[in-house]
Enzyme design. Structure first.
Site, short mmCIF file in Angstrom:
data_model
loop_
_atom_site.label_atom_id
_atom_site.label_comp_id
_atom_site.label_asym_id
_atom_site.label_seq_id
_atom_site.Cartn_x
_atom_site.Cartn_y
_atom_site.Cartn_z
N LYS A 70 0.85 -1.21 0.00
CA LYS A 70 0.00 0.00 0.00
C LYS A 70 0.88 1.25 0.00
O LYS A 70 1.69 1.45 0.90
CB LYS A 70 -0.91 0.01 1.23
N ASP B 243 -13.26 14.73 -4.95
CA ASP B 243 -13.20 16.00 -5.69
C ASP B 243 -14.37 16.01 -6.66
O ASP B 243 -15.24 15.14 -6.59
CB ASP B 243 -11.84 16.06 -6.43
N THR C 208 -12.44 5.32 10.10
CA THR C 208 -12.61 4.77 11.45
C THR C 208 -12.19 5.76 12.53
O THR C 208 -12.49 5.57 13.70
CB THR C 208 -11.82 3.47 11.62
N ARG D 2 2.62 -2.44 10.93
CA ARG D 2 3.60 -2.65 12.00
C ARG D 2 3.78 -4.10 12.47
O ARG D 2 4.90 -4.46 12.82
CB ARG D 2 3.28 -1.71 13.17
O1 C5P Z 1 0.66 -0.62 11.24
P1 C5P Z 1 -0.79 -0.93 11.03
O2 C5P Z 1 -1.05 -2.40 10.73
O3 C5P Z 1 -1.67 -0.40 12.13
O4 C5P Z 1 -1.13 -0.15 9.69
C1 C5P Z 1 -2.41 -0.09 9.17
C2 C5P Z 1 -2.43 0.77 7.93
O5 C5P Z 1 -3.79 0.95 7.56
C3 C5P Z 1 -1.84 2.16 8.10
O6 C5P Z 1 -1.26 2.55 6.85
C4 C5P Z 1 -3.03 3.02 8.44
O7 C5P Z 1 -2.88 4.35 8.05
C5 C5P Z 1 -4.11 2.35 7.60
N1 C5P Z 1 -5.47 2.55 8.08
C6 C5P Z 1 -5.88 2.20 9.36
N2 C5P Z 1 -7.16 2.42 9.76
C7 C5P Z 1 -8.01 2.95 8.91
C8 C5P Z 1 -7.65 3.28 7.61
C9 C5P Z 1 -6.35 3.06 7.24
O8 C5P Z 1 -5.08 1.71 10.15
N3 C5P Z 1 -9.26 3.10 9.28
#
Ligand code: C5P
Length: 239
Positions: free
Chosen positions: A37, A69, A126, A217
């Site tokens: 991503k 947009d 979220t 992570r």
């Molecule tokens: O490190 P982690 O597994 O928490 O990363 C989740 C990814 O998904 C990050 O890039 C975060 O910005 C994205 N994301 C999220 N929750 C959302 C939308 C996107 O954690 N509601």
């Protein structure tokens, strides 16, 4: 489910800054995750070359720029994403029906359905709660709004949505099986929760009906990221 099928479900969140890191992660994890991503921070610092760098290392890309947009601008931006060869792209369902149909019609004029990226809609982020929605004049509960926007996206020809793990069941019920659900907020049994609050394990998310999981992570911060990706695959296959 086979290991290959489980690997395809994992989208690694490339939350990094420079080309060296993009290259390192793409080379290291290609074959161990299904997609990478590229989000707003990385795209703003490195541009489309970030996408090409992942692709050169053998990875597929989810371009997470959440367009919102006027219809023509979103359609043209999505067309550029398609020209870059990304597999998933997204926009905000709150941009409305016309913004979404114009985008899908524009894509379909230039690409066959197997060649174009799948387009996902973001419903309600979220990070928003009832109070956030009231503040912008939306007076209905978050879950209702999520389902309403997912149905609107589907009726506009959008391929699926990005949703929190808790919303998978509701969306599946409202939009049917032929609609992609991509979910972040995934924490494998071995990983720390970090700042994620409403989490699910990979096996639970797959059981609830998600098609792809965005995971950052738990893989990136693990002492052995390839081993972490393999453990996640194990959890999905066992589940
Ligand atoms: O490190 P982690 O597994 O928490 O990363 C989740 C990814 O998904 C990050 O890039 C975060 O910005 C994205 N994301 C999220 N929750 C959302 C939308 C996107 O954690 N509601």
């Amino acid at each position: 489910m086979t290991r290959e099928e489980a690997i395809k479900k994992i989208i690694f969140a490339m939350d990094v800054k420079g080309f060296d890191e993009i290259e390192m992660w793409a080379e290291r994890l290609s074959g161990h995750v299904g997609m990478f991503k590229v989000g707003k921070q990385l795209f703003t610092s490195c541009g489309p070359e970030a996408v090409r760098t992942v692709q050169k290392a053998g990875g597929e890309v989810f371009l997470d720029l959440k367009y919102h947009d006027i219809p023509n601008t979103v359609a043209m931006a999505t067309l550029e994403a398609a020209h870059l060869g990304v597999k998933l792209s997204n926009l905000h369902a709150l941009g409305g029906y016309e913004m979404m149909t114009t985008t899908m019609e524009t894509l379909d004029k230039k690409f066959s359905s197997s060649e174009r990226p799948k387009v996902l809609a973001v419903t309600i982020l979220t990070s928003s709660n009832e109070e956030t929605l009231r503040g912008v004049g939306i007076d209905i509960p978050v879950k209702e709004m999520v389902v309403k926007l997912a149905k609107l996206a589907k009726s506009a020809g959008i391929d699926g949505v990005v949703a929190s793990p808790q919303e998978i069941g509701l969306i599946r019920e409202a939009c049917g099986d032929d609609f992609l659900i991509v979910t972040p907020g995934i924490r494998p049994a071995f990983a720390a929760t970090d700042d994620q609050k409403r989490i699910m394990t990979p096996a639970e998310a797959v059981k609830s009906g998600c098609d792809y999981m965005v995971i950052g992570r738990p893989i990136a911060a693990h002492p052995d990221p390839v081993a972490a990706a393999k453990l996640i695959v194990d959890e999905i296959v066992a589940g």
